[in-house]
Write a protein that holds these residues in place. Structure first.
Motif, PDB file in Angstrom:
ATOM      1  N   ASP A 459       0.825  -1.211   0.000  1.00 21.19           N
ATOM      2  CA  ASP A 459       0.000   0.000   0.000  1.00 21.19           C
ATOM      3  C   ASP A 459       0.859   1.260   0.000  1.00 21.19           C
ATOM      4  O   ASP A 459       0.441   2.301  -0.519  1.00 21.19           O
ATOM      5  CB  ASP A 459      -0.918  -0.008   1.232  1.00 21.19           C
ATOM      6  N   GLU A 579      -5.866   5.667 -14.913  1.00 23.28           N
ATOM      7  CA  GLU A 579      -6.438   4.668 -14.009  1.00 23.28           C
ATOM      8  C   GLU A 579      -5.832   4.865 -12.626  1.00 23.28           C
ATOM      9  O   GLU A 579      -4.605   5.010 -12.486  1.00 23.28           O
ATOM     10  CB  GLU A 579      -6.135   3.261 -14.520  1.00 23.28           C
ATOM     11  N   GLN A 581      -5.073   3.797  -8.505  1.00 23.66           N
ATOM     12  CA  GLN A 581      -4.499   2.603  -7.876  1.00 23.66           C
ATOM     13  C   GLN A 581      -5.560   1.544  -7.571  1.00 23.66           C
ATOM     14  O   GLN A 581      -5.343   0.348  -7.798  1.00 23.66           O
ATOM     15  CB  GLN A 581      -3.783   3.020  -6.582  1.00 23.66           C
ATOM     16  N   GLN A 582      -6.703   1.959  -7.083  1.00 24.03           N
ATOM     17  CA  GLN A 582      -7.742   1.012  -6.680  1.00 24.03           C
ATOM     18  C   GLN A 582      -8.302   0.261  -7.898  1.00 24.03           C
ATOM     19  O   GLN A 582      -8.481  -0.964  -7.866  1.00 24.03           O
ATOM     20  CB  GLN A 582      -8.875   1.756  -5.954  1.00 24.03           C
ATOM     21  N   GLU A 583      -8.559   0.998  -8.975  1.00 29.86           N
ATOM     22  CA  GLU A 583      -9.071   0.361 -10.181  1.00 29.86           C
ATOM     23  C   GLU A 583      -8.054  -0.628 -10.754  1.00 29.86           C
ATOM     24  O   GLU A 583      -8.406  -1.709 -11.238  1.00 29.86           O
ATOM     25  CB  GLU A 583      -9.403   1.434 -11.219  1.00 29.86           C
ATOM     26  N   PHE A 585      -5.734  -2.315  -9.103  1.00 29.12           N
ATOM     27  CA  PHE A 585      -5.687  -3.513  -8.270  1.00 29.12           C
ATOM     28  C   PHE A 585      -6.931  -4.395  -8.493  1.00 29.12           C
ATOM     29  O   PHE A 585      -6.840  -5.628  -8.572  1.00 29.12           O
ATOM     30  CB  PHE A 585      -5.573  -3.108  -6.803  1.00 29.12           C
ATOM     31  N   GLU A 586      -8.100  -3.747  -8.609  1.00 30.96           N
ATOM     32  CA  GLU A 586      -9.342  -4.509  -8.764  1.00 30.96           C
ATOM     33  C   GLU A 586      -9.363  -5.268 -10.096  1.00 30.96           C
ATOM     34  O   GLU A 586      -9.913  -6.383 -10.178  1.00 30.96           O
ATOM     35  CB  GLU A 586     -10.547  -3.573  -8.663  1.00 30.96           C
ATOM     36  N   ARG A 587      -8.795  -4.711 -11.159  1.00 32.95           N
ATOM     37  CA  ARG A 587      -8.757  -5.423 -12.435  1.00 32.95           C
ATOM     38  C   ARG A 587      -7.900  -6.681 -12.329  1.00 32.95           C
ATOM     39  O   ARG A 587      -8.225  -7.737 -12.860  1.00 32.95           O
ATOM     40  CB  ARG A 587      -8.216  -4.510 -13.541  1.00 32.95           C
ATOM     41  N   ASP A 589      -7.405  -8.305  -9.563  1.00 32.78           N
ATOM     42  CA  ASP A 589      -8.146  -9.230  -8.695  1.00 32.78           C
ATOM     43  C   ASP A 589      -9.240  -9.945  -9.477  1.00 32.78           C
ATOM     44  O   ASP A 589      -9.485 -11.145  -9.295  1.00 32.78           O
ATOM     45  CB  ASP A 589      -8.712  -8.437  -7.513  1.00 32.78           C
ATOM     46  N   SER A 590      -9.914  -9.199 -10.368  1.00 37.55           N
ATOM     47  CA  SER A 590     -10.965  -9.812 -11.191  1.00 37.55           C
ATOM     48  C   SER A 590     -10.367 -10.880 -12.110  1.00 37.55           C
ATOM     49  O   SER A 590     -10.962 -11.945 -12.328  1.00 37.55           O
ATOM     50  CB  SER A 590     -11.668  -8.736 -12.024  1.00 37.55           C
ATOM     51  N   TYR A 593      -9.822 -14.021 -10.077  1.00 38.77           N
ATOM     52  CA  TYR A 593     -11.070 -14.777  -9.862  1.00 38.77           C
ATOM     53  C   TYR A 593     -11.520 -15.474 -11.147  1.00 38.77           C
ATOM     54  O   TYR A 593     -12.102 -16.570 -11.109  1.00 38.77           O
ATOM     55  CB  TYR A 593     -12.155 -13.852  -9.325  1.00 38.77           C
ATOM     56  N   ALA A 606      -6.023  -9.434 -17.369  1.00 44.81           N
ATOM     57  CA  ALA A 606      -7.206  -8.583 -17.248  1.00 44.81           C
ATOM     58  C   ALA A 606      -7.476  -7.854 -18.552  1.00 44.81           C
ATOM     59  O   ALA A 606      -6.561  -7.545 -19.326  1.00 44.81           O
ATOM     60  CB  ALA A 606      -7.011  -7.584 -16.115  1.00 44.81           C
TER      61      ALA A 606
END
Length: 608
Positions: A459, A579, A581-583, A585-587, A589-590, A593, A606
């Motif tokens: 972080d 983009e 930082q949160q977006e 990381f989420e891509r 993570d997606s 999954y 991604a």
């Protein structure tokens, strides 16, 4: 010991004698007379010189004046060659007839321009005042002229011929270069040599002082060792050239001789210290152990020099110095091949030094003529070596400075308050700062089980990495990896075995994230991340596939003897323009999954 040292030197010294003295003896004691007024004849003086070599046990060996020489002694003409002999116990008698064919009384000087002779006796007539007894075994004041070479004044009336006899004996090699010069020529030569030697020794002294100042200001030890080496080498040449005997210890002839092998041993000690420090030889390696052994040997030989005869000490220390130059060159070449660029200039410096040292040693030990020219060559070699060594230190400073800037950038985020407090001291205390950073990272930013960085560290650095990627336009890629069915591992064999797997995964990630700025993170139970600056999607996919393949093919013996295997899934994303930082990381993570949903044990990239 003396025989071993001599053999070692002869093995290293690949030069051969530059000439062979004529061995045909001529009967009688008369040699042709040189016309002192004829400049060309004076320049060809060695065609008028005769000599007689007397080995121990022969009558001429124990004779103390020309009257005690055998009546039918055989004199050998030098035939234009300088009289140069390797180490010998013989006594050498020199005969030279000088005639003044001019119309007036004049003064000349017979110059024996080699300072390292133990016993030199001149006879220029039959009166007691015509005898000069001097040499290194006598006080410097025994010479008629305050000069580092042996000068014998000869005054001849018009038409007068005088026979000059010289008896020479020395425990080392014998160089007997003779010149017959007018006072004007002696002064001109002395002035020329004074300027040459003054510039050389002055430059050595200035550079030594400069290195000492660098040592005191920076605390870098190799500056001190380089200063010590230059001082020791300067003192050695100062002593070999006869200056030390003239200016430093004219009343102590015994130490005047001892100072030569002693300063040579100090040279060997200093250049070993300098080479070990400058080349950054890693501790406990073969090279490090070799150099440590050499340091102890040098220290022992330094003490031994004070106890053994000069003839043995100079041979042993010369051989030691040549061996050390060879070993340091081999180590430097190895460091050069390892990518340590300053070692290249170090090798070139010692190559020049090796050539000069071999030629100079060959001349000093009686294997080459014209010692004065070899002395000048040695000064040129040392000058070239000093220039290259100092250039190598400049290159090393630049290399260290680049590394320092990189470390400053890395430490800024975690130790900002210390950087502001200690900026003025950062360059001189960088090592302590790195240690503090390492301890702080271990306490607060590392996962205690695997040793990888934790979520807090990720972080902290991810915003900076994103900002850097947007600023520079270079790619930034993140890979999220998760162990498949890890709960089943814990449920089947217990959390202790699960911890073993986590540590193994951490080791595999560390081995594949090999670039300096690649970062492996454990941010959850069995969840890991790889931060890959300046890496595109293709490069990140290769890293992840290599990690998954190694984990897939690795088995661990579980409690009870069964072989347990594990697989992992990975999701990869690269930072897009605008983009956050949160977006980002989420891509990733997606994508992870999605890899899980598609059956695990695979890598998914991604969508962009």
């Amino acid at each position: 010991m003396s025989l071993f040292a001599r053999l070692a030197f002869l093995m290293l010294c690949t030069v051969i004698p530059a000439f062979a003295l004529a061995s045909v003896a001529v009967a009688g004691s008369e040699c042709p007379a040189v016309d002192a007024n004829d400049t060309q004849a004076r320049n060809s003086l060695m065609y008028y010189v005769c000599y007689h070599q007397s080995s121990p046990g022969e009558p001429a060996h124990t004779a103390l004046n020309p009257a005690e020489l055998p009546e039918h002694i055989k004199w050998t003409p030098s035939q234009g060659h300088e009289l140069v002999f390797s180490q010998t116990r013989s006594v050498y008698w020199i005969r030279l007839n000088i005639r003044n064919n001019g119309s007036e009384r004049r003064l000349w000087y017979l110059n024996l321009h080699y300072p390292l002779l133990d016993e030199v006796t001149f006879w220029r007539g039959d009166q007691p005042e015509d005898v000069l007894v001097t040499g290194d075994q006598h006080r410097f004041g025994s010479r008629l002229v305050d000069y580092r070479y042996f000068l014998l004044p000869i005054t001849l009336n018009s038409g007068e011929t005088r026979s000059i006899t010289i008896r020479i004996h020395s425990s080392g090699a014998l160089n007997i270069p003779l010149k017959l010069e007018t006072p004007e020529e002696v002064i001109a030569e002395s002035n020329h040599l004074a300027v040459t030697h003054g510039l050389f020794y002055g430059a050595i002294l200035v550079l030594a002082i400069f290195n000492l100042l660098l040592f005191f200001s920076s605390g870098t030890t190799y500056y001190f060792y380089n200063a010590l080496y230059m001082v020791a080498m300067g003192l050695f040449l100062f002593a070999m050239g006869g200056f030390a005997n003239q200016y430093f210890w004219p009343e102590n002839p015994k130490f005047a001789n001892t100072s030569i092998p002693l300063t040579l041993a100090l040279c060997a000690l200093a250049m070993t210290f300098f080479g070990r420090s400058f080349l950054e030889v890693a501790a406990h390696t073969r090279a490090d152990k070799t150099l440590k052994a050499i340091l102890w040997i040098c220290a022992g030989f330094t003490g031994l020099t004070l106890a053994i005869p000069y003839s043995q000490a100079i041979l042993i220390n010369t051989a030691l110095g040549l061996v050390i130059i060879f070993i340091l060159s081999i180590i430097a070449i190895s460091r050069w091949q390892q990518g340590y660029q300053p070692a290249k200039w170090y090798v070139l410096a010692w190559a020049i030094m090796a050539v000069g040292a071999l030629v100079y040693a060959a001349a000093a030990f009686g294997y080459l003529a014209d010692f004065l020219a070899r002395e000048s060559l040695m000064q040129v070699a040392i000058g070239g070596q000093v220039i290259l060594l100092n250039y190598a230190m400049v290159q090393r400073w630049r290399l260290l400075n680049d590394k320092l800037l990189e470390v400053e950038q890395k430490a800024r985020n975690d130790l900002e308050y210390k950087v502001h407090e200690r900026t003025a001291q950062l360059r001189s205390t960088m090592r302590e700062l790195e240690n503090a950073n390492r301890k702080l990272a271990t306490l607060s930013l590392n996962d205690s089980l695997t040793g990888l960085y934790n979520r807090r560290h990720m972080d902290n650095i991810l915003p900076d990495l994103c900002a850097e990627a947007r600023r520079t336009g270079r790619p930034l890629t993140i890979a999220l990896l998760d162990a498949d069915h890890f709960k089943a591992v814990n449920d089947t064999w217990g959390h202790g075995f699960g911890d073993t797997w986590l540590q193994l995964i951490a080791d595999i990630l560390t081995r594949h994230a090999t670039r300096p700025r690649d970062t492996a993170v454990r941010f959850g139970g069995e969840e890991f991340a790889l931060l890959l600056p300046s890496t595109d999607l293709e490069g990140a996919q290769k890293v992840c596939e290599a990690v998954l393949e190694e984990i897939r093919t690795t088995s661990v013996e579980a409690p009870g003897g069964a072989k347990a295997r594990l697989t992992m899934s990975a999701g990869i994303a690269t930072l897009l323009p605008n983009e956050n930082q949160q977006e980002f990381f989420e891509r990733a993570d997606s994508a992870l999954y999605e890899a899980k949903a598609q059956g695990r044990n695979q890598t998914v990239i991604a969508d962009t």
